[in-house]
Write a protein that holds these residues in place. Structure first.
Motif, PDB file in Angstrom:
ATOM      1  N   GLN A   1       5.005  29.829  30.307  1.00 48.87           N
ATOM      2  CA  GLN A   1       6.255  30.187  30.535  1.00 48.87           C
ATOM      3  C   GLN A   1       7.181  29.250  30.830  1.00 48.87           C
ATOM      4  O   GLN A   1       8.366  28.740  31.186  1.00 48.87           O
ATOM      5  N   ALA A   2       6.169  28.229  32.367  1.00 49.52           N
ATOM      6  CA  ALA A   2       6.504  27.585  33.318  1.00 49.52           C
ATOM      7  C   ALA A   2       7.913  26.175  32.029  1.00 49.52           C
ATOM      8  O   ALA A   2       8.666  25.654  32.728  1.00 49.52           O
ATOM      9  N   PRO A   3       6.943  26.080  31.046  1.00 49.82           N
ATOM     10  CA  PRO A   3       7.585  24.658  30.385  1.00 49.82           C
ATOM     11  C   PRO A   3       9.039  25.287  29.703  1.00 49.82           C
ATOM     12  O   PRO A   3       9.778  24.355  29.945  1.00 49.82           O
ATOM     13  N   GLN A   4       9.040  26.395  29.113  1.00 52.45           N
ATOM     14  CA  GLN A   4       9.592  26.180  28.810  1.00 52.45           C
ATOM     15  C   GLN A   4      11.500  26.772  29.456  1.00 52.45           C
ATOM     16  O   GLN A   4      13.373  26.682  29.736  1.00 52.45           O
ATOM     17  N   LEU A   5      11.095  27.305  31.096  1.00 52.66           N
ATOM     18  CA  LEU A   5      12.168  27.696  32.239  1.00 52.66           C
ATOM     19  C   LEU A   5      12.603  25.781  32.251  1.00 52.66           C
ATOM     20  O   LEU A   5      13.478  25.796  33.408  1.00 52.66           O
ATOM     21  N   VAL A   6      11.200  25.092  32.883  1.00 50.57           N
ATOM     22  CA  VAL A   6      11.790  23.750  32.934  1.00 50.57           C
ATOM     23  C   VAL A   6      12.636  23.106  32.238  1.00 50.57           C
ATOM     24  O   VAL A   6      13.369  22.001  32.390  1.00 50.57           O
TER      25      VAL A   6
ATOM     26  N   ASN B   1      12.758  27.741  43.664  1.00 49.34           N
ATOM     27  CA  ASN B   1      12.187  29.371  43.342  1.00 49.34           C
ATOM     28  C   ASN B   1      11.293  30.237  42.381  1.00 49.34           C
ATOM     29  O   ASN B   1      10.502  30.537  42.829  1.00 49.34           O
ATOM     30  N   ASN B   2      12.720  29.969  41.704  1.00 44.84           N
ATOM     31  CA  ASN B   2      12.253  30.924  39.947  1.00 44.84           C
ATOM     32  C   ASN B   2      11.071  29.630  39.568  1.00 44.84           C
ATOM     33  O   ASN B   2       9.448  30.384  39.248  1.00 44.84           O
ATOM     34  N   LEU B   3      11.037  28.234  39.409  1.00 47.05           N
ATOM     35  CA  LEU B   3       9.577  27.733  39.006  1.00 47.05           C
ATOM     36  C   LEU B   3       8.993  27.544  39.615  1.00 47.05           C
ATOM     37  O   LEU B   3       7.590  27.553  39.268  1.00 47.05           O
ATOM     38  N   TYR B   4       8.456  27.778  40.939  1.00 47.19           N
ATOM     39  CA  TYR B   4       7.649  28.167  41.440  1.00 47.19           C
ATOM     40  C   TYR B   4       7.092  28.739  41.447  1.00 47.19           C
ATOM     41  O   TYR B   4       6.222  29.141  41.829  1.00 47.19           O
TER      42      TYR B   4
ATOM     43  N   LYS C   1      24.698  31.628  29.688  1.00 44.49           N
ATOM     44  CA  LYS C   1      23.785  32.605  29.235  1.00 44.49           C
ATOM     45  C   LYS C   1      22.068  31.072  29.346  1.00 44.49           C
ATOM     46  O   LYS C   1      20.925  32.056  29.465  1.00 44.49           O
ATOM     47  N   ASN C   2      21.770  30.305  29.887  1.00 44.07           N
ATOM     48  CA  ASN C   2      20.737  29.536  29.957  1.00 44.07           C
ATOM     49  C   ASN C   2      20.705  30.046  31.308  1.00 44.07           C
ATOM     50  O   ASN C   2      19.591  30.240  31.282  1.00 44.07           O
ATOM     51  N   PHE C   3      21.445  30.122  31.981  1.00 44.63           N
ATOM     52  CA  PHE C   3      21.458  30.087  33.308  1.00 44.63           C
ATOM     53  C   PHE C   3      20.455  31.850  33.146  1.00 44.63           C
ATOM     54  O   PHE C   3      18.787  31.963  34.106  1.00 44.63           O
ATOM     55  N   ILE C   4      21.030  32.870  32.598  1.00 47.01           N
ATOM     56  CA  ILE C   4      20.192  34.895  32.796  1.00 47.01           C
ATOM     57  C   ILE C   4      19.309  34.087  31.959  1.00 47.01           C
ATOM     58  O   ILE C   4      18.303  34.863  32.065  1.00 47.01           O
ATOM     59  N   GLU C   5      18.648  33.193  30.638  1.00 43.50           N
ATOM     60  CA  GLU C   5      17.649  33.367  30.234  1.00 43.50           C
ATOM     61  C   GLU C   5      16.727  32.497  31.065  1.00 43.50           C
ATOM     62  O   GLU C   5      15.408  33.306  30.776  1.00 43.50           O
ATOM     63  N   LEU C   6      17.469  32.082  32.212  1.00 41.10           N
ATOM     64  CA  LEU C   6      15.836  31.601  32.473  1.00 41.10           C
ATOM     65  C   LEU C   6      15.577  32.452  33.950  1.00 41.10           C
ATOM     66  O   LEU C   6      14.394  32.702  33.914  1.00 41.10           O
ATOM     67  N   HIS C   7      15.962  33.741  34.099  1.00 39.17           N
ATOM     68  CA  HIS C   7      16.336  34.652  35.363  1.00 39.17           C
ATOM     69  C   HIS C   7      15.106  35.681  34.503  1.00 39.17           C
ATOM     70  O   HIS C   7      14.643  36.663  35.127  1.00 39.17           O
ATOM     71  N   LYS C   8      15.475  35.619  33.325  1.00 39.49           N
ATOM     72  CA  LYS C   8      14.588  36.564  32.374  1.00 39.49           C
ATOM     73  C   LYS C   8      13.459  36.222  31.855  1.00 39.49           C
ATOM     74  O   LYS C   8      12.585  37.373  31.946  1.00 39.49           O
ATOM     75  N   ILE C   9      12.469  34.736  31.920  1.00 42.95           N
ATOM     76  CA  ILE C   9      11.891  34.612  31.687  1.00 42.95           C
ATOM     77  C   ILE C   9      11.234  34.634  33.531  1.00 42.95           C
ATOM     78  O   ILE C   9       9.628  35.338  33.464  1.00 42.95           O
ATOM     79  N   ARG C  10      11.346  34.611  35.193  1.00 40.51           N
ATOM     80  CA  ARG C  10      10.838  35.124  35.428  1.00 40.51           C
ATOM     81  C   ARG C  10      10.611  36.110  36.267  1.00 40.51           C
ATOM     82  O   ARG C  10       9.512  36.316  36.548  1.00 40.51           O
ATOM     83  N   SER C  11      11.774  37.143  35.755  1.00 40.32           N
ATOM     84  CA  SER C  11      11.871  38.610  36.086  1.00 40.32           C
ATOM     85  C   SER C  11      10.745  39.568  34.862  1.00 40.32           C
ATOM     86  O   SER C  11      10.188  40.464  35.439  1.00 40.32           O
TER      87      SER C  11
END
Length: 426
Positions: A269-274, A257-260, A303-313
């Motif tokens: 930032q989508a490639p970094q999220l992938v 859902n975040n990637l979407y 930490k990776n999980f939180i970084e992923l959400h930082k990108i989206r939010s």
């Protein structure tokens, strides 16, 4: 300790007493045959204990089946037949010259093999009869009558069993050539005479049931408990696998859902999220199926999980993070901590359009890990309502860390706070 006291300390003490004090010189505490028997029993016990602890290889499975109660009884009976046959073979006309000493001379087995074999096969008939009585007691009287119909039926069947079979089996034993003796000479029957209805024959049968029944019952109880423990262990492992399978798709759906959302806005930032997603899935697939992982890896996953959400939010969420500095020496069950962090983001950030702050604080004191997580909640959010993630977490904690964890959740001024304490292993 019991083995050392019985087989090392006691014999050493007796040897010292016999050597130092002359009045105890004739105190024979154990003959050579007794030592051989005790050593053999010790080896069998050690093998049986090893088959419990080692993995179930073909050799260990074969040894485990060999040391079943039925096989042990059969082996003991035929060892008894061999030993007594050797004792009888050592003496000339032993039954005509009673009493005779229990002496075993192996050399005479070779020099008088035909006589030894004659004794051995006849004593083997005794062994077969006793073994048949044991099997009848275990599988008919105990497993069928006692287990199904109760004690009264079992006792009644034992009385009938003794009354009917005792004279019949005694008559069979008396037909053996070894008992073809004058009536004045004692034979190898419990009564020592030709009377098949002698009270000593019935006493032997009663004594056999009295001794064998508790042994069989104790073994059956131990065997049944082992099966129950194995079934319970398999059920726990199966349940843990199912719980982990429920956690992984739940996490994956949220991440997709975040990637979407980022792809809709064509974010750079989508490639970094992938890339973060690939690292997270790699950990989930390869490390998440293990019984335990290094705590440092689990923290890197968070930490990776939180970084992923930082990108989206972006600026919508602020994370207040505290990480432990001494995580390298500890292990933890995988994918436990992520559930609390994921719930905090799901209920604290995603439902709100305003900026939100989430606090995640992980500390380690001795071997106790404490995870404190605080996130804002909507005013109308149902209190004390746990989703599938926290329910799975509670179940996994009970299975993996029984009496070694605590999980508390409470609301204070529209802030949902979760505290997990966990006793870690090294």
């Amino acid at each position: 300790m019991i083995w050392l006291l019985g087989f090392i300390a006691y014999p050493a003490l007796m040897y010292t007493v016999n050597t130092v004090f002359s009045q105890f010189a004739n105190w024979h505490y154990l003959e050579l045959q007794g030592w051989i028997l005790c050593t053999g029993a010790s080896i069998i016990w050690l093998i049986s204990q090893r088959t419990i602890t080692v993995q179930k290889s073909l050799v260990s499975q074969w040894l485990s089946s060999l040391i079943s109660l039925d096989n042990v009884v059969l082996i003991i009976l035929f060892c008894w037949s061999f030993t007594i046959a050797g004792v009888l073979n050592t003496h000339d006309n032993p039954l005509l010259n009673q009493p005779f000493a229990l002496i075993f001379e192996p050399s005479k087995i070779v020099s008088q093999f035909s006589q030894f074999f004659a004794y051995f096969w006849q004593l083997s008939v005794y062994a077969v009869i006793i073994y048949g009585l044991y099997l009848f007691n275990r599988y008919i009287l105990i497993r069928h009558l006692l287990a199904t119909h109760g004690v009264f039926t079992f006792v009644a069947a034992c009385i009938i069993f003794i009354a009917v079979l005792t004279p019949l089996l005694t008559a069979i034993v008396l037909t053996l050539p070894i008992n073809d003796l004058p009536t004045s000479i004692a034979n190898l029957t419990p009564s020592g005479n030709q009377n098949i209805f002698s009270k000593y024959n019935y006493q032997f049968m009663l004594l056999f049931l009295v001794i064998s029944t508790p042994i069989i019952l104790a073994f059956e109880r131990q065997q049944q408990q082992s099966k129950f423990n194995e079934i319970a262990k398999q059920q726990v492992q199966t349940e843990l696998k199912l719980l982990q399978q429920q956690v992984n798709p739940h996490f994956l759906f949220n991440t997709l859902n975040n990637l979407y959302a980022l792809t809709l806005t064509k974010s750079d930032q989508a490639p970094q999220l992938v890339l973060h997603l690939a690292d997270l899935l790699r950990y989930t697939v390869y490390e998440g199926q293990k019984p335990s992982v290094p705590l440092a890896k689990e923290l890197d996953y968070l930490k990776n999980f939180i970084e992923l959400h930082k990108i989206r939010s972006a600026h919508q969420c602020k994370f207040n993070l505290v990480w432990p500095s001494n995580s390298e020496t500890f292990n933890i069950a995988p994918l436990l901590l992520i559930i609390i962090v994921e719930n905090a983001i799901k209920h604290g950030v995603e439902p709100s359009s305003d900026a939100a702050a989430i606090t995640i604080k992980i500390t380690i004191n001795d071997n106790i890990l404490t995870l404190y997580c605080a996130n804002p909640i909507r005013p109308k959010m149902a209190k004390n309502k746990r989703g599938i993630g926290l329910n799975n977490l509670l179940r996994r904690l009970k299975l993996l860390y029984p009496n070694k964890h605590s999980l508390t959740t409470y609301e204070q001024e529209e802030i949902w706070q979760t505290t997990l304490t966990l006793e870690l292993s090294k």
